[in-house]
Motif scaffolding. Sequence first.
Motif, PDB file in Angstrom:
ATOM      1  N   UNK A  35       0.826  -1.189   0.000  1.00 20.03           N
ATOM      2  CA  UNK A  35       0.000   0.000   0.000  1.00 20.03           C
ATOM      3  C   UNK A  35       0.854   1.229   0.000  1.00 20.03           C
ATOM      4  N   UNK A  36       0.244   2.376   0.086  1.00 18.93           N
ATOM      5  CA  UNK A  36       0.906   3.643  -0.169  1.00 18.93           C
ATOM      6  C   UNK A  36       1.652   4.200   1.036  1.00 18.93           C
ATOM      7  N   UNK A  37       2.442   3.352   1.706  1.00 14.28           N
ATOM      8  CA  UNK A  37       3.344   3.867   2.730  1.00 14.28           C
ATOM      9  C   UNK A  37       4.518   4.541   2.036  1.00 14.28           C
ATOM     10  N   UNK A  38       4.983   5.654   2.610  1.00  7.25           N
ATOM     11  CA  UNK A  38       6.230   6.211   2.100  1.00  7.25           C
ATOM     12  C   UNK A  38       7.385   5.448   2.750  1.00  7.25           C
ATOM     13  N   UNK A  39       8.604   5.783   2.422  1.00  9.60           N
ATOM     14  CA  UNK A  39       9.751   5.008   2.903  1.00  9.60           C
ATOM     15  C   UNK A  39       9.947   5.116   4.413  1.00  9.60           C
ATOM     16  N   UNK A  40       9.344   6.113   5.057  1.00  3.93           N
ATOM     17  CA  UNK A  40       9.436   6.248   6.514  1.00  3.93           C
ATOM     18  C   UNK A  40       8.278   5.570   7.228  1.00  3.93           C
ATOM     19  N   UNK A  41       7.357   4.991   6.464  1.00  4.93           N
ATOM     20  CA  UNK A  41       6.212   4.317   7.071  1.00  4.93           C
ATOM     21  C   UNK A  41       5.001   5.201   7.246  1.00  4.93           C
ATOM     22  N   UNK A  42       5.062   6.427   6.731  1.00  4.04           N
ATOM     23  CA  UNK A  42       3.909   7.318   6.791  1.00  4.04           C
ATOM     24  C   UNK A  42       2.922   7.005   5.680  1.00  4.04           C
TER      25      UNK A  42
END
Length: 133
Positions: A35-42
């Motif tokens: 899913x659309x997590x960014x690389x920091x997990x946001x």
Amino acid sequence: MATSDVFFHGIPAESDFGYAQAIRSGDLIHVSGQLAFDEAGGFPHPGDFDAQLRLTHAAMDRVLAHYGATRDQIVSQTLYVVDLGRHAAATAEANLAYFDGHRPASTVLGVTELTLPDQLVEIAFVVDTRLPA
């Protein structure tokens, strides 16, 4: 005895929910719903289908890169889409662009909700590393 190769993005959801992003089983790689997590997990794009789909495909590419695999080795995928009627055309267009001529087996399911508030898309898939890259 076979060994497994497990992949994590290193985001909090993995420990919060108790799962791996992917696990190799012989020549197959089973990948959890991306899913659309960014690389920091946001989760930076709640409610924005197109942005979520782009980030979801980027997460898929990070899994593939870990295993030295390519999109052409994806043999099947399952897409979960909230409000599929509204997002069907964008889903199809993005899928065609992502695979660029490759055609994995595919199932698209319309769902009422996913794990995160305002999450609109999730994609699970299987990779066969015996296929040409």
